[in-house]
Design an enzyme around this catalytic site. Sequence first.
Site, PDB file in Angstrom:
ATOM      1  N   LYS A 180     -26.449   8.353 -27.498  1.00 57.93           N
ATOM      2  CA  LYS A 180     -25.573   8.591 -28.678  1.00 57.93           C
ATOM      3  C   LYS A 180     -26.374   9.202 -29.788  1.00 57.93           C
ATOM      4  O   LYS A 180     -25.754   9.935 -30.808  1.00 57.93           O
ATOM      5  CB  LYS A 180     -24.806   7.491 -29.193  1.00 57.93           C
ATOM      6  CG  LYS A 180     -23.639   6.988 -28.373  1.00 57.93           C
ATOM      7  CD  LYS A 180     -22.726   5.993 -28.920  1.00 57.93           C
ATOM      8  CE  LYS A 180     -21.456   5.881 -28.226  1.00 57.93           C
ATOM      9  NZ  LYS A 180     -21.470   5.112 -26.864  1.00 57.93           N
ATOM     10  N   GLU A 229     -16.456   6.759 -37.010  1.00 57.59           N
ATOM     11  CA  GLU A 229     -15.673   5.855 -36.396  1.00 57.59           C
ATOM     12  C   GLU A 229     -16.588   5.131 -35.506  1.00 57.59           C
ATOM     13  O   GLU A 229     -17.417   5.703 -34.906  1.00 57.59           O
ATOM     14  CB  GLU A 229     -14.502   6.546 -35.736  1.00 57.59           C
ATOM     15  CG  GLU A 229     -14.692   7.162 -34.402  1.00 57.59           C
ATOM     16  CD  GLU A 229     -15.749   7.978 -34.164  1.00 57.59           C
ATOM     17  OE1 GLU A 229     -16.092   8.683 -35.178  1.00 57.59           O
ATOM     18  OE2 GLU A 229     -16.187   8.334 -32.944  1.00 57.59           O
ATOM     19  N   SER A 276     -26.998   6.081 -19.006  1.00 59.39           N
ATOM     20  CA  SER A 276     -26.699   6.543 -20.571  1.00 59.39           C
ATOM     21  C   SER A 276     -27.208   5.486 -21.444  1.00 59.39           C
ATOM     22  O   SER A 276     -27.588   5.939 -22.664  1.00 59.39           O
ATOM     23  CB  SER A 276     -25.412   6.667 -20.827  1.00 59.39           C
ATOM     24  OG  SER A 276     -24.666   5.350 -20.238  1.00 59.39           O
TER      25      SER A 276
END
Length: 408
Positions: free
Chosen positions: A86, A108, A376
């Site tokens: 991310k 968010e 990930s």
Amino acid sequence: MNDRGYYGQFGGAYIPEILVATFDELTLAYESAKADPTFWQEFEELMRTYSCRPTPITFAENLTRHFGGAQIYIKREDLNHTGAHKVNNVMGQGLLIKRMGKSRVIAETGAGQHGVATATMAAKFGLECTIYMGEVDVARQRPNVFWMERLGADVVPVTHGSRTLKDAINEAFRDWVTNMDTTHYALGTVCGPHPFPAMVSWLQSIIGKEARAQMLERTNRLPHRVYACVGGGSNAMGIFSGFFEDEVELIGVEAGGRGIDSGAHAARLASKDASLGVAQGYKTFFLQDDDGQMRHTHSVAAGLDYVGVSPILSHLHEQGRVRFESATDREVVDALALTVRKEGLIPALESSHAFVQAFKEAPELSSDDILLINQSGRGDKDIFTVADAFGDPKWEQFIRDKAEQYNA
Ligand SMILES: *Cc1c(COP(=O)(O)O)cnc(C)c1O
């Protein structure tokens, strides 16, 4: 993609009139950054010195031997700062914020991972930061809320609707409408209105660029199949984009939850339960009922627990370029346990979905075949969720003792 941000019939920008100028400004900033090679250089340099890039490729020797089929390699996005891919998106958007001369960022967050990454970026770049998070999520993700607040973010619990991710997204848009002059909305995945899907895919393509070069250097070949888990789709788009032009099979793995038949899952493209719709500013497959009401989704992995999916992946699915599968909670916990035990790696519950599918396919392939899995994120930061998923009684006792300590 056409010039209005459509990928086939998917995508677009369904936004209130008042935000049109802000979206135009963002699209311009993104397109000029993309055309300017110094932007990407600065991005790579930032990620090299702040987030351990390039992340390595690990040969999973023991898992390969265990399954006795294809060779298994793992791209290590878990080694990024804040523990997942991310941060690639968020740091890239941070550089764009600097270019646009804005002083505040909002985001968010559901499980809190994107909130932590955004708050980290805001601290580093000296930006004001507000994170919208459903009240339900605030209550169940306290460790992430704790860190966001330490990082200087204002975490706003959203108290209406289902008080989860989709309500947080609506609230972030509401803030943006009021504060667009000073504020950028750092959306967390390859969803939402154009240009977010294109822009976030581009920033995450750093994964695929590295992975392709690393596989060639390491094995002299390209992998036969590449696996990634799919929540919104950003880590998948990131690694897949390195291989779009190659004869490499791409497999996205969605959350099968308690099983597709149970209805308690978040498989949009790997099930027949989703239908085309427009929500949250874009058109894609959503898990919705006949009236367009969003259905309740479930996954052991909070990061995959989302009703929509990237319009780009919907398009690639329709074209048959990406194959979609799902993995159940049970399979995911087993794959995680095996990976920890065999390789000493701790994939996040999200990432473990990709491992499940690779493990199903590896035994049927030959030792000439190469599989690449995108890890990930790392699972050790999710100790509360992972330990719960494992149902470890000693962990439960530890939590009970802690609670008693506070009650005393
Ligand atoms: C958030 C998250 C995901 C899901 O998001 P995508 O946009 O689909 O990549 C997957 N893995 C990890 C570790 C995450 O934190």
